[in-house]
Design a protein around this motif. Sequence first.
Motif, PDB file in Angstrom:
ATOM      1  N   GLY A 185     -32.145  47.042  58.695  1.00  0.00           N
ATOM      2  CA  GLY A 185     -33.111  47.130  57.602  1.00  0.00           C
ATOM      3  C   GLY A 185     -32.593  46.462  56.343  1.00  0.00           C
ATOM      4  O   GLY A 185     -33.312  45.724  55.666  1.00  0.00           O
ATOM      5  N   ARG A 186     -31.335  46.727  56.030  1.00  0.00           N
ATOM      6  CA  ARG A 186     -30.718  46.112  54.843  1.00  0.00           C
ATOM      7  C   ARG A 186     -30.669  44.593  55.000  1.00  0.00           C
ATOM      8  O   ARG A 186     -30.938  43.850  54.061  1.00  0.00           O
ATOM      9  CB  ARG A 186     -29.307  46.688  54.656  1.00  0.00           C
ATOM     10  N   ARG A 210     -32.677  42.692  56.791  1.00  0.00           N
ATOM     11  CA  ARG A 210     -34.038  42.150  56.637  1.00  0.00           C
ATOM     12  C   ARG A 210     -34.413  42.042  55.165  1.00  0.00           C
ATOM     13  O   ARG A 210     -34.984  41.039  54.729  1.00  0.00           O
ATOM     14  CB  ARG A 210     -35.057  43.017  57.381  1.00  0.00           C
ATOM     15  N   ASP A 242     -29.499  50.629  62.817  1.00  0.00           N
ATOM     16  CA  ASP A 242     -30.856  50.499  62.281  1.00  0.00           C
ATOM     17  C   ASP A 242     -30.826  50.325  60.768  1.00  0.00           C
ATOM     18  O   ASP A 242     -31.574  49.514  60.213  1.00  0.00           O
ATOM     19  CB  ASP A 242     -31.670  51.729  62.672  1.00  0.00           C
ATOM     20  N   SER A 243     -29.959  51.063  60.103  1.00  0.00           N
ATOM     21  CA  SER A 243     -29.813  50.937  58.654  1.00  0.00           C
ATOM     22  C   SER A 243     -29.294  49.544  58.280  1.00  0.00           C
ATOM     23  O   SER A 243     -29.794  48.922  57.334  1.00  0.00           O
ATOM     24  CB  SER A 243     -28.852  52.019  58.145  1.00  0.00           C
TER      25      SER A 243
END
Length: 173
Positions: free
Chosen positions: A85-86, A88, A81-82
């Motif tokens: 996010g990065r 994106r 997930d991290s």
Amino acid sequence: MLRSYLRLLLFTCGLLLGVQVPGLINDYSQRVQAHLLESREGLKGFEQTAQRFFNGDLQALVRHYRASDDPVFHSDADSIDSLLGRNRLLEGEWQILQGPWLTRTWHVLVAADAQLRDETLKGYSYQVLLVPEAIAWGLGCALLPALLLESFLLLLGWVLLGGRRKPVQPSWR
């Protein structure tokens, strides 16, 4: 005479500052691109797993990991997930940097990712690019402050002297 030298000094400082803008934007773009490629590489293995088991849906892979009772899978879900996010964030930065020069400049100077901007500034080495946009930035950043300061000082002098001009000295001829 001193006034002329101060004017030249202001113009030169503005010129040297202005030619840095395209170099800074270029360095920021290269940094974003490098981080984006690294981010894509970091996600590649998870994308392959998602392709095999979840029709390429990385969010389904994350949900599957979170649904597991194994704490290792929960940790991996947070990691994925991290990374997503990065990725994106970097994709958004990269898209903005593909736009017109004014949009790129405004974004880098005002709305860029703080971490990437700080990283770029720490690694930035001053350079003088001899490309048309650097020359235009240099001249613009040189003329604008010089014009504004000169106008301000003339206005201040006019106000202080009450709009009067100094009498013209007769010529020695």
